[in-house]
Design an enzyme around this catalytic site. Structure first.
Site: not given
Ligand code: NI
Length: 190
Positions: A45, A50, A99, A140
């Site tokens: 994901g 991000q 990540l 998440h």
């Molecule tokens: Ni994450």
């Protein structure tokens, strides 16, 4: 195009992201790049904060979990302006990673069943219910657009155990397997 992944410590990861409109500029290209970035970094994901954009988009592909849940083979979805309407059931533990926080994996407790309303990449609205690992991955990623990281759920003891690692990630003192953008190094360059 691979988009560098924002590392733990950047304030954008703690912001509540904004809804987007259906005519959002270069939306298709952005979503394509998010999938490319997620696959290249072997994630299941990826949320827009991000990659440095505080907007409510996340993408998932749960295929790597097909050994545990065969129906997750090819389970790939884009969530725009998502809102979790309901979470149900008895909380269960699962080791999560992120990540933005490489090589940290910790058990997080969440409810097993969610109902979520969202728009897909064609801006068609859906309300769907998910369970198990699909729900887990969605929860998440949804947290990312709410400015929450899985490390926020850890007990003070667990947090203390990984504190040095978190500091190293924040300060860019790590060698990740994919390109990342560190907050401190970004500031230093200015
Ligand atoms: Ni994450």
């Amino acid at each position: 195009m691979f988009l560098p992944i924002v590392a733990y410590g950047d304030p954008i990861l703690k912001q509540v992201a904004e809804d987007i409109s259906s005519d959002h500029q270069n939306l298709k290209e952005l979503i394509e790049n998010m999938y490319e970035t997620m696959y290249a970094s072997h994630g299941v994901g990826l949320a827009a904060p991000q990659i440095g954009q505080s907007i409510r988009i996340f993408v998932i592909d749960c295929s790597p979990f097909e050994e545990d849940e065969p129906e997750l083979s090819g389970f790939k979805k884009t969530f725009i302006n998502a809102e979790i309407l309901e979470e149900e059931g008895e909380e269960w533990l699962f080791k999560e990673g992120c990540l933005s926080i490489p090589e940290v994996r910790e058990e997080v407790s969440r409810q097993p069943k969610i109902t979520i309303r969202y728009f897909d990449e064609d801006f068609v609205e859906h309300t769907e219910t998910y369970e198990g690992l699909a729900a887990r991955v969605i929860q998440h990623e949804y947290d990312h657009i709410e400015g929450i990281l899985f490390t926020d759920y850890l007990s003070p003891l667990r947090k203390r155990m990984i504190n040095r690692r978190l500091g190293d990630i924040r300060d860019g003192k790590i060698t990740p397997e994919y390109r990342m953008r560190f907050y401190k190094s970004k500031k230093r360059k200015r």
